[in-house]
Design an enzyme around this catalytic site. Structure first.
Site: not given
Ligand code: NAD
Ligand code: USQ
Length: 479
Positions: A230, A265, A267-268, A271
């Site tokens: 991320t 966070s 979560y982050h 990664k």
């Molecule tokens: P999502 O939650 O929709 O999908 C994740 C999938 O992984 C789910 O289907 C879940 O069941 C599966 N999973 C989780 N833990 C598991 C485990 N231990 N074993 C097997 N399956 C497991 O998430 P997404 O939005 O599709 O994101 C996918 C990836 O991309 C993540 O790693 C996330 O960090 C990264 N990412 C997402 C975004 C975004 O905006 N959605 C942005 C940047 C990075």
């Molecule tokens: N934000 C608002 N209002 C909202 C939602 C979010 O102001 O209603 C702000 C947040 O405070 C943050 C930014 O928008 O500053 C982005 O937040 P987000 O919820 O859209 O994204 P984030 O929490 O960063 O996480 C998402 C995905 C995560 C991925 C990440 C990429 O859930 O899996 O890793 O985007 S990144 O942001 O580049 O780290």
């Protein structure tokens, strides 16, 4: 909770043995909504383990029907071992938002695809009382639909990658040439609900990825790992963000080092830990890996998911899993003010989900070398939250919507006004043709939100998780 799902089961898709799945799924839904990380075997685990013992099979898969792969532009989507065979791609997390779109895209392009997923994301929704804006079919119905439309099989392995035995069986059975790893708990707010979710997130993500690295070393040395990282790993430094590495001169000496990480966070941070573990194993074991530091993804339709309503992707709008632009479009559609957190100067990289699938395909088609830890910044444009709100307001007004914005006290700890300039040239150099956020895309996303607005639960829109007030006790609902 990890233990509740550190299970696997056996099903055969073509024979449609749905009852077993339903039984499992109902069991999971029926679990208490509060949870702690358990060390003893849950009743569900016991049932599943005994089923496994009787079948000695940890994998769930539909036997792939042989098919002639279509030729890619570069011809690179072929197995390195046998160029006449299609490359075999295992998609961990293939039932999720990015993974589902990617699985269909690669299958359509002639790759042999297997999905590995524990389905835990569906369980999170049940536990927190959330739902996708769009109705999503079960993974089994999705795959049956894909097969009937295209004739292509996607194999399915249901289980938790934190369970190494399950993962090993999946690797031995499918023999992937590339593993695309989306399978993590990916919500920053979820990881900040309470101690239990923080621990779960880091355990699930870090141990899952470690297991993938060990499985590659043990069973598929040549396999290429494409890992979803991320952009948030870098934080918001007051200098330009490079792609993975930065050259530093210090006291007369120079070195190229991993770019500093300042995640904000639990979560982050998971990664960041993943990236370090992957980099180390590239050095130590010669693993080949690409870390895709992806920005925030928006949109819902891809060419393949638009082919049938049963293939429809999920779209999260709630305060835990919903991300900025997707949330704003849904908020505009239902007449909820756009929720800008704090001053709204928070700037991030964003990309269309159609570019997520393109980037992953490019990474697979152009693999890292053995021992190489390659980092690409995967986003196409930068926006501040205020800019996104202004774009959605303009697009909404064109559709006759009355769009208002409110400033919500920021539930997160993050800079609200800052410098942000992140490089993102490597995927463009490989051939990425970005879908820029245009009026037409916003229109289509807004229309999509309007189409499903009756499914919106407005109570789930406001943020409910505070970074500062994180609890120690498990919460039973989104706080
Ligand atoms: P999502 O939650 O929709 O999908 C994740 C999938 O992984 C789910 O289907 C879940 O069941 C599966 N999973 C989780 N833990 C598991 C485990 N231990 N074993 C097997 N399956 C497991 O998430 P997404 O939005 O599709 O994101 C996918 C990836 O991309 C993540 O790693 C996330 O960090 C990264 N990412 C997402 C975004 C975004 O905006 N959605 C942005 C940047 C990075
Ligand atoms: N934000 C608002 N209002 C909202 C939602 C979010 O102001 O209603 C702000 C947040 O405070 C943050 C930014 O928008 O500053 C982005 O937040 P987000 O919820 O859209 O994204 P984030 O929490 O960063 O996480 C998402 C995905 C995560 C991925 C990440 C990429 O859930 O899996 O890793 O985007 S990144 O942001 O580049 O780290």
């Amino acid at each position: 909770m990890a233990h509740l799902l550190s299970t696997s089961c056996s099903l055969n898709i073509p024979s449609c043995r749905k009852p077993s799945f339903q039984q499992l799924n109902q069991g999971l839904i029926g679990l208490p909504t509060s949870f702690t990380v358990k060390t003893s075997k849950s009743p569900i685990q016991t049932v599943i383990l005994s089923a496994q013992r009787s079948q000695r099979c940890h994998t769930v898969y539909a036997t792939a029907t042989p098919f002639t792969p279509t030729q890619s532009r570069s011809g690179l989507h072929q197995s390195s071992n046998d160029p006449s065979k299609a490359k075999r791609v295992m998609i961990i997390g293939g039932d999720g938002y990015c993974g589902w779109a990617t699985a269909l895209h690669l299958s359509n392009k002639g790759y042999e695809v297997a999905i590995v997923d524990s389905l835990i994301r569906r369980l999170f929704d049940h536990q927190l009382g959330l739902d996708s804006l769009t109705p999503i079919a079960s993974i089994h119905d999705r795959l049956r639909c894909w097969k009937s439309l295209t004739g292509k099989n996607i194999e399915l392995y249901i289980g938790d990658i934190c369970d190494f035995e399950f993962l090993s069986e999946s690797f031995k059975s499918f023999e992937p040439d590339a593993v695309v790893h989306f399978g993590e708990q990916r919500s920053a707010p979820y990881s900040m609900i309470d101690r239990s979710r923080a621990v779960f997130t880091q355990h699930n993500n870090v141990i899952g990825t470690l297991n993938v690295l060990f499985a590659m070393k043990e069973f598929r040395q040549e396999c290429h790992l494409v890992k979803l990282g991320t952009m948030g790993e870098y934080g918001t430094p007051n200098i330009d963000i490079e792609e993975g590495y930065i050259t530093i001169n210090h006291n007369g000496r120079t070195d190229t080092l991993p770019y500093p990480k300042q995640a904000s966070s639990f979560y982050h941070l998971s990664k960041v830990h993943d990236s370090h573990n992957i980099a180390f194993t590239c050095k130590a074991w010669g693993i080949r890996a690409t870390d895709l530091n992806q920005g925030v993804v928006y949109g819902v339709r891809t060419d393949e998911t638009a082919m049938h309503e049963e293939l429809c992707n999920r779209l999260d709008y709630d305060g835990v899993f919903g991300t900025a632009l997707n949330r704003f479009c849904v908020q505009a559609a239902v007449g909820h003010p756009l929720t800008v957190y704090g001053k709204g100067g928070q700037t991030r990289g964003y990309l269309d989900i159609r570019d997520t699938v393109q980037c992953v395909e490019l990474a697979i088609a152009n693999p890292a070398q053995p021992g190489e830890f390659r980092v690409f910044n995967q986003f196409t444009e930068q926006f501040s939250v205020n800019q996104l709100a202004a774009l959605v307001t303009k697009a909404g007004e064109k559709l006759g919507l009355d769009v208002k914005t409110i400033s919500v006290p920021n539930p997160r700890v993050e800079a609200e006004e800052h410098y942000y300039n992140a490089k993102h040239t490597k995927l463009i150099e490989l051939g990425l043709q970005p879908h820029i956020l245009s009026d037409s895309l916003l229109d289509s996303l807004l229309n999509f939100a309007i189409q499903f607005k009756d499914r919106v639960d407005s109570k789930q829109i406001m943020p409910s998780v505070s970074w500062r007030k994180i609890g120690t006790k498990p919460k039973t609902v989104a706080a």
